[in-house]
Enzyme design. Structure first.
Site, PDB file in Angstrom:
ATOM      1  N   SER A 124     -10.376  70.862  66.558  1.00 46.27           N
ATOM      2  CA  SER A 124      -9.869  72.219  66.760  1.00 46.27           C
ATOM      3  C   SER A 124     -10.880  73.044  67.525  1.00 46.27           C
ATOM      4  O   SER A 124     -12.095  72.825  67.403  1.00 46.27           O
ATOM      5  CB  SER A 124      -9.628  72.846  65.385  1.00 46.27           C
ATOM      6  OG  SER A 124      -9.446  74.239  65.506  1.00 46.27           O
ATOM      7  N   TYR A 148     -12.733  75.384  56.420  1.00 47.08           N
ATOM      8  CA  TYR A 148     -11.836  74.556  57.249  1.00 47.08           C
ATOM      9  C   TYR A 148     -12.559  74.117  58.530  1.00 47.08           C
ATOM     10  O   TYR A 148     -12.560  72.936  58.890  1.00 47.08           O
ATOM     11  CB  TYR A 148     -10.556  75.346  57.589  1.00 47.08           C
ATOM     12  CG  TYR A 148      -9.837  74.804  58.798  1.00 47.08           C
ATOM     13  CD1 TYR A 148      -9.133  73.607  58.732  1.00 47.08           C
ATOM     14  CD2 TYR A 148      -9.883  75.474  60.026  1.00 47.08           C
ATOM     15  CE1 TYR A 148      -8.499  73.095  59.857  1.00 47.08           C
ATOM     16  CE2 TYR A 148      -9.254  74.983  61.140  1.00 47.08           C
ATOM     17  CZ  TYR A 148      -8.568  73.790  61.053  1.00 47.08           C
ATOM     18  OH  TYR A 148      -7.954  73.284  62.162  1.00 47.08           O
ATOM     19  N   LYS A 152     -13.765  70.220  60.203  1.00 48.39           N
ATOM     20  CA  LYS A 152     -13.485  69.661  61.540  1.00 48.39           C
ATOM     21  C   LYS A 152     -14.787  69.287  62.230  1.00 48.39           C
ATOM     22  O   LYS A 152     -14.890  68.222  62.860  1.00 48.39           O
ATOM     23  CB  LYS A 152     -12.686  70.672  62.379  1.00 48.39           C
ATOM     24  CG  LYS A 152     -11.258  70.851  61.918  1.00 48.39           C
ATOM     25  CD  LYS A 152     -10.432  69.578  62.142  1.00 48.39           C
ATOM     26  CE  LYS A 152      -9.119  69.599  61.412  1.00 48.39           C
ATOM     27  NZ  LYS A 152      -8.362  68.348  61.502  1.00 48.39           N
ATOM     28  N   LEU A 199       0.239  83.174  64.076  1.00 47.32           N
ATOM     29  CA  LEU A 199       1.058  84.200  64.727  1.00 47.32           C
ATOM     30  C   LEU A 199       2.490  83.745  65.052  1.00 47.32           C
ATOM     31  O   LEU A 199       3.452  84.423  64.692  1.00 47.32           O
ATOM     32  CB  LEU A 199       0.349  84.653  66.015  1.00 47.32           C
ATOM     33  CG  LEU A 199       1.090  85.709  66.832  1.00 47.32           C
ATOM     34  CD1 LEU A 199       1.309  86.986  66.032  1.00 47.32           C
ATOM     35  CD2 LEU A 199       0.304  86.019  68.110  1.00 47.32           C
TER      36      LEU A 199
HETATM   37  C1  UD1 Z   1      -6.342  80.164  63.381  1.00 46.98           C
HETATM   38  C2  UD1 Z   1      -7.639  79.868  62.702  1.00 46.98           C
HETATM   39  C3  UD1 Z   1      -8.245  78.631  63.343  1.00 46.98           C
HETATM   40  C4  UD1 Z   1      -7.276  77.464  63.231  1.00 46.98           C
HETATM   41  C5  UD1 Z   1      -5.955  77.860  63.872  1.00 46.98           C
HETATM   42  C6  UD1 Z   1      -4.907  76.762  63.699  1.00 46.98           C
HETATM   43  C7  UD1 Z   1      -8.491  81.995  61.854  1.00 46.98           C
HETATM   44  C8  UD1 Z   1      -9.551  83.046  61.985  1.00 46.98           C
HETATM   45  N1  UD1 Z   1      -8.516  81.021  62.769  1.00 46.98           N
HETATM   46  O1  UD1 Z   1      -6.619  80.424  64.762  1.00 46.98           O
HETATM   47  O2  UD1 Z   1      -9.454  78.319  62.707  1.00 46.98           O
HETATM   48  O3  UD1 Z   1      -7.804  76.338  63.898  1.00 46.98           O
HETATM   49  O4  UD1 Z   1      -5.458  79.070  63.282  1.00 46.98           O
HETATM   50  O5  UD1 Z   1      -4.284  76.788  62.474  1.00 46.98           O
HETATM   51  O6  UD1 Z   1      -7.662  82.061  60.974  1.00 46.98           O
HETATM   52  N2  UD1 Z   1      -2.302  87.483  64.407  1.00 46.98           N
HETATM   53  C9  UD1 Z   1      -1.686  88.678  64.108  1.00 46.98           C
HETATM   54  N3  UD1 Z   1      -0.826  88.720  63.047  1.00 46.98           N
HETATM   55  C10 UD1 Z   1      -0.555  87.628  62.278  1.00 46.98           C
HETATM   56  C11 UD1 Z   1      -1.185  86.392  62.598  1.00 46.98           C
HETATM   57  C12 UD1 Z   1      -2.062  86.366  63.668  1.00 46.98           C
HETATM   58  O7  UD1 Z   1      -1.900  89.691  64.775  1.00 46.98           O
HETATM   59  O8  UD1 Z   1       0.234  87.733  61.314  1.00 46.98           O
HETATM   60  C13 UD1 Z   1      -3.201  87.422  65.584  1.00 46.98           C
HETATM   61  C14 UD1 Z   1      -4.626  87.009  65.267  1.00 46.98           C
HETATM   62  O9  UD1 Z   1      -5.412  88.130  64.947  1.00 46.98           O
HETATM   63  C15 UD1 Z   1      -5.035  86.320  66.591  1.00 46.98           C
HETATM   64  C16 UD1 Z   1      -3.727  85.714  67.102  1.00 46.98           C
HETATM   65  O10 UD1 Z   1      -2.690  86.441  66.451  1.00 46.98           O
HETATM   66  O11 UD1 Z   1      -5.468  87.286  67.523  1.00 46.98           O
HETATM   67  C17 UD1 Z   1      -3.587  84.234  66.784  1.00 46.98           C
HETATM   68  O12 UD1 Z   1      -3.776  84.039  65.391  1.00 46.98           O
HETATM   69  P1  UD1 Z   1      -3.489  82.622  64.679  1.00 46.98           P
HETATM   70  O13 UD1 Z   1      -2.163  82.122  65.078  1.00 46.98           O
HETATM   71  O14 UD1 Z   1      -3.766  82.798  63.219  1.00 46.98           O
HETATM   72  O15 UD1 Z   1      -4.548  81.641  65.351  1.00 46.98           O
HETATM   73  P2  UD1 Z   1      -6.158  81.742  65.439  1.00 46.98           P
HETATM   74  O16 UD1 Z   1      -6.678  82.894  64.681  1.00 46.98           O
HETATM   75  O17 UD1 Z   1      -6.533  81.668  66.875  1.00 46.98           O
END
Ligand code: UD1
Length: 362
Positions: A124, A148, A152, A199
């Site tokens: 990852s 986590y 990795k 997200l």
């Molecule tokens: C996350 C993990 C990462 C993991 C990856 C795959 C964290 C800090 N990082 O990556 O270690 O390898 O998932 O499972 O958790 N966001 C929102 N609202 C939400 C969810 C997310 O605004 O409800 C934003 C986050 O702040 C970020 C973006 O969307 O800017 C992507 O988030 P996410 O899908 O959780 O991925 P990562 O944080 O990149």
């Protein structure tokens, strides 16, 4: 080749099984079922059109793993079997160490016992921690932000030590950025347990009315619109990268560590708007405080994978959203869904699979 796919019933594993079969390889799945549905299997078999042996087995079960390697003569192993929720890993780190690290060790021992020396490992971009600069290259510094991420990084290091100790062992560490989307059939996709932490699955659940609104974590980052920027990659592109990396590793007789992303940064709001266009649904959202541990902007330099084995992502953000939406609309409750038709907004944009648009109950 005959490939053992550990975690082959999960989100990325199931798409990669199809990618392997399409390229003429045969697949045996081992999956513990802790984070996957048994209902994926008949759908996979239907899409693949070939039998796929499935063994319910946990990698930590040494007897089960030894028996598996005694039953089949594998040419290589693809290892997807891991727990992957960051917040969850902070609450129960020992479970993550045990599942992800002990499981990897038992798998490597079983491979060694059977003389199988080709491994593709699901790593990852989390191993870069908060990157010093973007786009991130494979030679960037590595660090750990949570348990986590530690699992990795440690697994990559264990595999690296094994490659040093055994000159015939070859491994491909694939560092995924943000996998999203689903197979064009709408039959397989991401089905998170409970409230999604990532997200795209959250947006999907808002779109089908299962969640009221998206909370956007932070609107004051130094990015294009103040929201976090990530490198979303279509899961079908990611699946193809596994097959390309595997075949390269065997053909070139070389170990590799590569980034898998598109190289394009997309903000949270850009993704939300792309999803609205693809689905025709409005996504209610509210900008709230930053999530602890989030970086402002993380995207890949994916040029090494292209230079080594010619891989490049083909699907753009619109395709990722369209396919994620088709999966969610056809399976509003994931694999628990009974039967839904493809959403009108995505009809006619793909080849029909099996002559039918209805999802079968499996
Ligand atoms: C996350 C993990 C990462 C993991 C990856 C795959 C964290 C800090 N990082 O990556 O270690 O390898 O998932 O499972 O958790 N966001 C929102 N609202 C939400 C969810 C997310 O605004 O409800 C934003 C986050 O702040 C970020 C973006 O969307 O800017 C992507 O988030 P996410 O899908 O959780 O991925 P990562 O944080 O990149």
């Amino acid at each position: 080749m005959r490939i053992l796919v550990c975690g082959g019933a999960g989100y990325i594993g199931s798409h990669t099984c199809l990618g392997l079969i399409e390229r003429g390889h045969s697949v045996v799945i081992a999956d513990s079922g802790v984070n996957s549905s048994p209902r994926v299997i008949p759908r996979l078999r239907r899409l693949a059109g070939v039998p796929i042996p499935v063994h319910r087995a946990d990698l930590r079960d040494r007897a089960a793993m030894t028996a598996l390697f005694a039953t089949y003569r594998f040419d290589a192993v693809l290892h997807f079997a891991a727990l992957k929720a960051v917040g969850d890993s902070c609450r129960r780190p020992l479970d993550y160490f045990d599942n992800n690290i002990s499981g990897t060790i038992v798998l490597l021992q079983a491979m060694r016992g059977a003389g199988v020396r080709r491994l593709v490992f699901s790593s990852s971009a989390t191993v870069y921690g908060e990157p010093e600069r973007v786009p991130v290259r494979e030679d960037a510094g590595l660090s750990v932000m949570n348990p986590y991420g530690r699992t990795k990084l440690v697994a990559e290091q264990l595999i690296g030590d094994l490659c040093t100790a055994d000159p015939e062992f070859r491994a491909a560490n694939l560092r995924y950025f943000n996998p999203v989307g689903a197979h064009a059939s709408g039959l397989i996709g991401e089905d998170p347990c409970g409230e999604p932490t990532n997200l795209m699955p959250y947006i999907c659940q808002v779109a089908v009315g299962a969640r009221e609104k998206l909370r956007v974590f932070g609107g004051d980052y130094p990015t294009v619109d103040g929201t976090g920027v990530r490198d979303y990659i279509h899961v079908v592109d990611l699946a193809r990268a596994h097959v390309d990396a595997l075949e390269y590793m065997v053909r070139a007789d070389a170990s590799v560590t590569v980034n898998l992303g598109t190289g394009r940064g997309v903000s949270v709001l850009e993704l939300v708007h792309a999803f609205e266009r693809a689905s025709g649904r409005r996504i209610a959202y509210e900008i709230v405080g930053r999530r602890a541990g989030d970086a402002a902007s993380v995207y890949a330099d994916p040029s090494l994978a292209h230079a080594l084995f010619g891989w490049r992502a083909q699907f753009d953000v619109d395709a990722m959203c369209r396919d994620a939406w088709r999966w969610q609309a056809m399976n509003p409750e994931g694999y628990r869904t009974v039967a839904r038709r493809e959403p009108a907004s995505s009809r006619g944009r793909r080849a029909r699979i099996g002559g039918s648009r209805a999802v079968d109950v499996v």
